[in-house]
Design an enzyme around this catalytic site. Structure first.
Site, short mmCIF file in Angstrom:
data_model
loop_
_atom_site.label_atom_id
_atom_site.label_comp_id
_atom_site.label_asym_id
_atom_site.label_seq_id
_atom_site.Cartn_x
_atom_site.Cartn_y
_atom_site.Cartn_z
N LYS A 1 -32.03 25.72 -97.35
CA LYS A 1 -32.85 24.73 -96.66
C LYS A 1 -34.16 24.42 -97.38
CE LYS A 1 -30.63 24.58 -92.51
NZ LYS A 1 -30.29 23.38 -91.74
N TYR B 1 -34.53 24.34 -83.17
CA TYR B 1 -33.08 24.16 -82.97
C TYR B 1 -32.85 23.65 -81.56
CZ TYR B 1 -28.17 25.56 -83.97
OH TYR B 1 -26.81 25.59 -84.22
N GLN C 1 -25.66 28.15 -97.38
CA GLN C 1 -26.07 28.62 -96.06
C GLN C 1 -25.06 29.62 -95.48
OE1 GLN C 1 -26.57 25.42 -93.27
NE2 GLN C 1 -27.39 26.73 -91.65
N GLU D 1 -20.92 18.24 -88.47
CA GLU D 1 -20.31 17.92 -87.19
C GLU D 1 -19.30 16.79 -87.30
OE1 GLU D 1 -23.62 17.89 -83.97
OE2 GLU D 1 -24.62 17.75 -85.92
N ASP E 1 -38.99 24.99 -88.37
CA ASP E 1 -37.87 24.17 -87.95
C ASP E 1 -37.23 24.79 -86.71
OD1 ASP E 1 -36.21 21.98 -88.10
OD2 ASP E 1 -34.82 22.89 -89.51
N THR F 1 -37.29 18.94 -98.00
CA THR F 1 -37.27 18.37 -96.65
C THR F 1 -37.96 17.02 -96.74
OG1 THR F 1 -37.38 20.57 -95.64
CG2 THR F 1 -37.96 18.68 -94.25
N GLU G 1 -29.63 16.44 -92.05
CA GLU G 1 -29.80 16.70 -90.62
C GLU G 1 -30.84 15.74 -90.06
OE1 GLU G 1 -28.43 21.36 -90.13
OE2 GLU G 1 -30.52 20.84 -89.76
N ASP H 1 -33.69 17.41 -92.68
CA ASP H 1 -33.60 18.80 -93.10
C ASP H 1 -32.33 18.95 -93.96
OD1 ASP H 1 -33.89 21.58 -93.27
OD2 ASP H 1 -32.77 21.90 -91.41
N THR I 1 -31.55 19.41 -85.41
CA THR I 1 -30.69 18.23 -85.45
C THR I 1 -30.47 17.66 -84.06
OG1 THR I 1 -29.61 19.20 -87.36
CG2 THR I 1 -28.50 17.33 -86.32
N ARG J 1 -17.63 29.72 -83.35
CA ARG J 1 -17.40 30.56 -82.17
C ARG J 1 -16.82 29.69 -81.06
NH1 ARG J 1 -22.48 31.39 -83.88
NH2 ARG J 1 -23.27 30.08 -82.19
N HIS K 1 -26.05 19.46 -80.90
CA HIS K 1 -25.80 19.96 -82.26
C HIS K 1 -25.49 21.45 -82.22
CE1 HIS K 1 -26.27 20.62 -86.59
NE2 HIS K 1 -27.15 21.57 -86.31
N ARG L 1 -24.62 23.58 -97.19
CA ARG L 1 -23.82 24.33 -96.22
C ARG L 1 -23.09 25.51 -96.84
NH1 ARG L 1 -26.26 22.83 -91.65
NH2 ARG L 1 -26.04 20.60 -91.20
N GLU M 1 -33.57 14.72 -87.70
CA GLU M 1 -34.55 15.43 -86.87
C GLU M 1 -35.79 14.58 -86.62
OE1 GLU M 1 -35.40 19.46 -87.73
OE2 GLU M 1 -33.50 19.84 -88.77
N TYR N 1 -27.00 33.25 -94.82
CA TYR N 1 -27.84 33.20 -93.61
C TYR N 1 -27.77 34.45 -92.75
CZ TYR N 1 -24.18 32.34 -90.09
OH TYR N 1 -23.13 32.45 -89.23
#
Length: 428
Positions: free
Chosen positions: A254, A130, A241, A375, A128, A258, A200, A234, A361, A144, A135, A238, A202, A245
């Site tokens: 995850k 990114y 995760q 999101e 997978d 899928t 997600e 996907d 995503t 952040r 996203h 959360r 994808e 993670y």
């Protein structure tokens, strides 16, 4: 000509079909009433049974059909572009108006509604990526705000190795996973059902011919190693995760399921919908030389409209239509599919026919284009209000997510991918 715009099919439902007109001809694996899985081609509301029509093929086209034997498309993917194109050209002849195959309709066609679809290939490895930059930025801002993208993002097609054993076709229920989480305000983690289940949006990328271990696939050749595309959801826990993670990335959050759409839309069917890769914003670095190819930059992006819909148990009881959560596009990929292939193999990693990539995503830059609830709700801070009067921060039991994809361009017949569906059911 592999994309005849004006040609009509003797399969009446194919003419003007939203997803599967004559100009698409995706391949998949299906079964009927418990029979062994077999290969077929979607045409309108029907499926052409390839082996029932085997005597209508010869040469490279017949070789391609024979490679689909056994209910898996891996050997077909391994053949590469030549036999795949030969099969497509013969299918265009056989399914066009005036074809003698029409006299054998009852023998070679099945109603899609009577068939069960399967994962089209044995997937040895699933990666997978990114590459949806919108996203990546949206999620980065949640954690952040001052530095949403990490420094390597614009140099490296980021990815992680996922779990191939739990990839399932559209329509498979999504069992709410259990896992270890650290709820806000608690000092110790606990184990139990996921409370922040998400989807997600994808694109799935099927690998065709592979490479020998130790041999990198050059960026100029990488497109030849792609057999086709599908939709991919996907599913993401959360809360699990967030706790697990760091430092090694996604794991049990995850790997529980899928979902993919079962039809493989070939590179040839998508040819009219290719676009130049979007120019990088001023100040962004150009890809390193092993990831940069002029042909790929000129035609490596895909104009595929991507849609996410939600229905709840209450909405279905009230006969309310599905609620659109997002409308995005595959053009929001920062890296092309070919760049993903080239980078994945650049260290000598062996890719094999039937391997599957997820794009990551694919959100757009505007509200209404976000490909995950993380999101849309800003991590649960802004719940969605649904037409039924319900609200959602994340997915509840009984919720169904539907992914759709469609390609359109003036002068060409539009094509689609079919649906990728999954309904959330309670944890055991």
């Amino acid at each position: 000509m592999t994309h005849p715009t004006l040609t009509r099919s003797w399969v009446a439902s194919a003419n003007g079909h939203r997803d599967f007109p004559l100009q698409n001809l995706p391949l998949g694996v299906f079964s009927i009433k418990g029979s062994a899985p077999r290969s077929g081609v979607a045409i309108g509301d029907s499926i052409l049974d390839l082996f029932a029509a085997l005597d209508a093929f010869e040469g490279e086209a017949r070789r391609a059909v024979e490679a689909t034997a056994g209910g898996q498309l891996n050997a077909f993917f391994e053949l590469g572009r030549g036999p795949r194109v030969a099969l497509r050209e013969r299918l265009l002849e056989l399914l066009a108006e005036g074809s003698q195959l029409q006299t054998r309709e009852a023998q070679v066609l099945h109603r899609a509604a009577d068939c069960q679809m399967h994962v089209p290939a044995k997937i040895s490895d699933y990666t997978d990526f990114y590459v949806g930059i919108e996203h990546a930025q949206n999620v980065g801002k949640l954690f952040r705000p001052d530095n949403p993208l990490l420094p390597n993002y614009k140099y490296v097609p980021i990815g992680y190795h996922g779990r191939a054993s739990t990839i399932r076709p559209s329509g498979t229920d999504v069992r709410r996973p259990k896992g270890q989480t650290l709820p806000a305000g608690q000092a110790e983690p606990s184990f139990g059902p996921c409370a922040r289940l998400d989807y997600e949006l994808e694109l799935g990328i099927w690998i065709g011919p592979g490479n020998a271990m130790g041999d990198a696939i050059a960026i100029g050749d990488a497109a030849e190693h792609i057999a086709g595309f599908c939709l991919l959801n996907d599913w993401s826990a959360r809360d699990i995760q967030a706790w697990e993670y760091q430092p090694l990335g996604p794991f049990l959050s995850k790997s529980f399921i899928t979902s993919i759409s079962p039809w493989v839309v070939t590179a040839e069917a998508l040819e009219p919908f290719r676009k130049a890769q979007s120019p990088r914003p001023e100040g962004d670095p150009q890809p390193l030389s092993y990831l940069l190819d002029k042909r790929d930059q000129n035609a490596g992006a895909l104009d595929i409209e991507l849609e996410v819909l939600l229905t709840t148990a209450s909405m279905r009881e009230q006969n309310l239509p599905a609620y659109r959560l997002a409308l995005s596009n595959a053009q929001h990929m920062y890296w092309t599919a070919a760049q993903m292939v080239a980078h994945h193999s650049s260290n000598g990693c062996q890719l094999q026919a039937g391997d599957l990539f997820g794009s990551g995503t694919l959100s757009g830059p505007q509200p209404g284009q976000f490909g995950s609830l993380l999101e849309i709700t800003e991590g649960g801070k802004k719940p969605i209000e649904l037409p039924s009067g319900e609200v959602r921060k994340f997915l509840e039991d009984g919720d169904e997510i539907i992914l759709r994809a469609r390609c359109s361009r003036e002068g060409f017949a539009p094509i689609g991918f079919g649906e990728c569906r999954g309904t959330v059911v309670a944890a055991h």
